[in-house]
Design a protein around this motif. Structure first.
Motif, PDB file in Angstrom:
ATOM      1  N   LEU A 110      15.193 -10.483 -14.863  1.00  0.00           N
ATOM      2  CA  LEU A 110      14.333  -9.866 -15.878  1.00  0.00           C
ATOM      3  C   LEU A 110      12.895 -10.342 -15.748  1.00  0.00           C
ATOM      4  O   LEU A 110      11.958  -9.533 -15.801  1.00  0.00           O
ATOM      5  N   ALA A 111      12.697 -11.633 -15.566  1.00  0.00           N
ATOM      6  CA  ALA A 111      11.344 -12.178 -15.402  1.00  0.00           C
ATOM      7  C   ALA A 111      10.728 -11.685 -14.098  1.00  0.00           C
ATOM      8  O   ALA A 111       9.542 -11.339 -14.055  1.00  0.00           O
ATOM      9  N   GLU A 112      11.526 -11.624 -13.043  1.00  0.00           N
ATOM     10  CA  GLU A 112      11.030 -11.134 -11.755  1.00  0.00           C
ATOM     11  C   GLU A 112      10.583  -9.676 -11.868  1.00  0.00           C
ATOM     12  O   GLU A 112       9.527  -9.298 -11.354  1.00  0.00           O
ATOM     13  N   SER A 113      11.359  -8.874 -12.552  1.00  0.00           N
ATOM     14  CA  SER A 113      11.018  -7.470 -12.735  1.00  0.00           C
ATOM     15  C   SER A 113       9.753  -7.329 -13.579  1.00  0.00           C
ATOM     16  O   SER A 113       8.886  -6.509 -13.274  1.00  0.00           O
ATOM     17  N   GLN A 114       9.640  -8.137 -14.620  1.00  0.00           N
ATOM     18  CA  GLN A 114       8.446  -8.083 -15.477  1.00  0.00           C
ATOM     19  C   GLN A 114       7.190  -8.436 -14.682  1.00  0.00           C
ATOM     20  O   GLN A 114       6.153  -7.787 -14.836  1.00  0.00           O
ATOM     21  N   GLN A 115       7.260  -9.438 -13.833  1.00  0.00           N
ATOM     22  CA  GLN A 115       6.104  -9.814 -13.013  1.00  0.00           C
ATOM     23  C   GLN A 115       5.734  -8.691 -12.046  1.00  0.00           C
ATOM     24  O   GLN A 115       4.556  -8.371 -11.866  1.00  0.00           O
ATOM     25  N   LYS A 116       6.731  -8.086 -11.435  1.00  0.00           N
ATOM     26  CA  LYS A 116       6.498  -6.979 -10.512  1.00  0.00           C
ATOM     27  C   LYS A 116       5.894  -5.790 -11.256  1.00  0.00           C
ATOM     28  O   LYS A 116       4.964  -5.139 -10.763  1.00  0.00           O
ATOM     29  N   PHE A 117       6.410  -5.510 -12.430  1.00  0.00           N
ATOM     30  CA  PHE A 117       5.930  -4.427 -13.285  1.00  0.00           C
ATOM     31  C   PHE A 117       4.457  -4.637 -13.633  1.00  0.00           C
ATOM     32  O   PHE A 117       3.616  -3.766 -13.439  1.00  0.00           O
ATOM     33  N   GLU A 118       4.143  -5.829 -14.125  1.00  0.00           N
ATOM     34  CA  GLU A 118       2.762  -6.149 -14.511  1.00  0.00           C
ATOM     35  C   GLU A 118       1.820  -6.032 -13.319  1.00  0.00           C
ATOM     36  O   GLU A 118       0.735  -5.450 -13.426  1.00  0.00           O
ATOM     37  N   LYS A 119       2.231  -6.547 -12.194  1.00  0.00           N
ATOM     38  CA  LYS A 119       1.402  -6.504 -10.987  1.00  0.00           C
ATOM     39  C   LYS A 119       1.109  -5.057 -10.575  1.00  0.00           C
ATOM     40  O   LYS A 119      -0.032  -4.716 -10.235  1.00  0.00           O
ATOM     41  N   ALA A 120       2.110  -4.203 -10.612  1.00  0.00           N
ATOM     42  CA  ALA A 120       1.930  -2.800 -10.211  1.00  0.00           C
ATOM     43  C   ALA A 120       0.962  -2.079 -11.145  1.00  0.00           C
ATOM     44  O   ALA A 120       0.069  -1.358 -10.691  1.00  0.00           O
ATOM     45  N   TRP A 121       1.124  -2.278 -12.436  1.00  0.00           N
ATOM     46  CA  TRP A 121       0.256  -1.611 -13.404  1.00  0.00           C
ATOM     47  C   TRP A 121      -1.162  -2.162 -13.347  1.00  0.00           C
ATOM     48  O   TRP A 121      -2.128  -1.395 -13.383  1.00  0.00           O
ATOM     49  N   LEU A 122      -1.308  -3.479 -13.261  1.00  0.00           N
ATOM     50  CA  LEU A 122      -2.651  -4.061 -13.179  1.00  0.00           C
ATOM     51  C   LEU A 122      -3.356  -3.608 -11.907  1.00  0.00           C
ATOM     52  O   LEU A 122      -4.548  -3.277 -11.937  1.00  0.00           O
ATOM     53  N   ARG A 123      -2.651  -3.582 -10.802  1.00  0.00           N
ATOM     54  CA  ARG A 123      -3.242  -3.144  -9.541  1.00  0.00           C
ATOM     55  C   ARG A 123      -3.718  -1.690  -9.644  1.00  0.00           C
ATOM     56  O   ARG A 123      -4.802  -1.343  -9.160  1.00  0.00           O
ATOM     57  N   THR A 124      -2.945  -0.844 -10.298  1.00  0.00           N
ATOM     58  CA  THR A 124      -3.320   0.559 -10.474  1.00  0.00           C
ATOM     59  C   THR A 124      -4.595   0.661 -11.308  1.00  0.00           C
ATOM     60  O   THR A 124      -5.526   1.404 -10.950  1.00  0.00           O
ATOM     61  N   LEU A 125      -4.663  -0.070 -12.391  1.00  0.00           N
ATOM     62  CA  LEU A 125      -5.853  -0.042 -13.244  1.00  0.00           C
ATOM     63  C   LEU A 125      -7.074  -0.619 -12.519  1.00  0.00           C
ATOM     64  O   LEU A 125      -8.171  -0.057 -12.603  1.00  0.00           O
ATOM     65  N   GLU A 126      -6.899  -1.726 -11.815  1.00  0.00           N
ATOM     66  CA  GLU A 126      -8.011  -2.334 -11.073  1.00  0.00           C
ATOM     67  C   GLU A 126      -8.528  -1.375 -10.001  1.00  0.00           C
ATOM     68  O   GLU A 126      -9.738  -1.240  -9.805  1.00  0.00           O
ATOM     69  N   ARG A 127      -7.614  -0.720  -9.318  1.00  0.00           N
ATOM     70  CA  ARG A 127      -8.002   0.250  -8.293  1.00  0.00           C
ATOM     71  C   ARG A 127      -8.769   1.410  -8.920  1.00  0.00           C
ATOM     72  O   ARG A 127      -9.760   1.889  -8.371  1.00  0.00           O
ATOM     73  N   GLY A 128      -8.346   1.826 -10.106  1.00  0.00           N
ATOM     74  CA  GLY A 128      -9.032   2.906 -10.805  1.00  0.00           C
ATOM     75  C   GLY A 128     -10.444   2.535 -11.210  1.00  0.00           C
ATOM     76  O   GLY A 128     -11.372   3.347 -11.092  1.00  0.00           O
ATOM     77  N   VAL A 129     -10.643   1.303 -11.654  1.00  0.00           N
ATOM     78  CA  VAL A 129     -11.989   0.837 -12.004  1.00  0.00           C
ATOM     79  C   VAL A 129     -12.833   0.740 -10.735  1.00  0.00           C
ATOM     80  O   VAL A 129     -13.976   1.214 -10.689  1.00  0.00           O
ATOM     81  N   ALA A 130     -12.280   0.149  -9.698  1.00  0.00           N
ATOM     82  CA  ALA A 130     -13.022  -0.009  -8.438  1.00  0.00           C
ATOM     83  C   ALA A 130     -13.415   1.338  -7.835  1.00  0.00           C
ATOM     84  O   ALA A 130     -14.508   1.475  -7.263  1.00  0.00           O
ATOM     85  N   ASP A 131     -12.545   2.352  -7.982  1.00  0.00           N
ATOM     86  CA  ASP A 131     -12.822   3.679  -7.430  1.00  0.00           C
ATOM     87  C   ASP A 131     -13.669   4.547  -8.359  1.00  0.00           C
ATOM     88  O   ASP A 131     -14.003   5.680  -8.009  1.00  0.00           O
ATOM     89  N   GLY A 132     -14.003   4.028  -9.532  1.00  0.00           N
ATOM     90  CA  GLY A 132     -14.797   4.799 -10.486  1.00  0.00           C
ATOM     91  C   GLY A 132     -14.011   5.870 -11.232  1.00  0.00           C
ATOM     92  O   GLY A 132     -14.592   6.730 -11.891  1.00  0.00           O
ATOM     93  N   VAL A 133     -12.687   5.805 -11.164  1.00  0.00           N
ATOM     94  CA  VAL A 133     -11.830   6.760 -11.865  1.00  0.00           C
ATOM     95  C   VAL A 133     -11.677   6.359 -13.335  1.00  0.00           C
ATOM     96  O   VAL A 133     -11.605   7.209 -14.210  1.00  0.00           O
ATOM     97  N   PHE A 134     -11.633   5.048 -13.587  1.00  0.00           N
ATOM     98  CA  PHE A 134     -11.564   4.518 -14.946  1.00  0.00           C
ATOM     99  C   PHE A 134     -12.874   3.795 -15.249  1.00  0.00           C
ATOM    100  O   PHE A 134     -13.571   3.333 -14.336  1.00  0.00           O
ATOM    101  N   ARG A 135     -13.196   3.677 -16.515  1.00  0.00           N
ATOM    102  CA  ARG A 135     -14.444   3.059 -16.936  1.00  0.00           C
ATOM    103  C   ARG A 135     -14.566   1.626 -16.418  1.00  0.00           C
ATOM    104  O   ARG A 135     -13.602   0.865 -16.418  1.00  0.00           O
TER     105      ARG A 135
END
Length: 185
Positions: A110-135
């Motif tokens: 459960l903890a391993e899945s939560q860490q993987k989950f958080e990493k995937a979502w944070l990476r998506t958001l960070e990529r969106g900011v870096a690409d100018g897709v998100f504020r």
């Protein structure tokens, strides 16, 4: 049998649920459950691993598809609602019980899945900011928590076969998250 156990765990909580209660709900003798599972922990482990396995099959397909960040976020949210539709009780259990269960060796996944989950979502958001897709002024971690919590809390009220499909609910959530709720002026 596992569907019944999942509903009982979700409704009453893991610690308050007895094998007898699960058996009563399934219309069988408590001893009969032990023919299939050695403990209620085994039932819970099977319920949660089945849910997370299916969740990660869908998430991995999204993350490997080379979508742009907005499309990735949209696909992750949609996949999340599909999982709530398919595994509503398991999602509710995960939401209520994972913090208490994760420290136990049997439930370390459960903890391993939560860490993987958080990493995937944070990476998506960070990529969106870096690409100018998100504020650029987004607090990435706060945004992640907001989106995560608003999506997954739906397991507390969503019922499969209701008025809206998982995809329709995802579209409404995404419209609110990505475009806001205020009228444009």
């Amino acid at each position: 049998m596992l569907d019944t156990a999942a509903e009982v765990f979700a409704e009453q909580g893991y610690n308050a649920t007895t094998v007898r209660k699960i058996a009563d709900q399934a219309g069988m003798l408590a001893g009969s459950l032990y023919y299939h599972f050695d403990s209620k922990e085994s039932m819970l482990e099977e319920i949660l691993t089945a849910f997370l396995s299916e969740l990660w099959t869908g998430y991995d397909a999204v993350l490997e598809s080379e979508l742009d960040p907005r499309e990735t976020l949209e696909a992750l949210v949609t996949e999340s609602f599909r999982e709530i539709d398919r595994h509503r009780a398991a999602v509710a259990i995960y939401q209520k019980e994972s913090k208490q269960l994760a420290p136990q060796p049997r439930f370390a996944f459960l903890a391993e899945s939560q860490q993987k989950f958080e990493k995937a979502w944070l990476r998506t958001l960070e990529r969106g900011v870096a690409d100018g897709v998100f504020r650029a002024d987004l607090d990435i971690r706060l945004t992640y928590r907001f989106v995560r919590d608003t999506v997954w809390v739906a397991a507390s009220w969503y019922r499969p076969g209701g008025r809206h499909s998982p995809e329709e609910i995802a579209r409404q959530y995404l419209t609110m998250v990505l475009d806001g709720i205020a009228e444009r002026t």
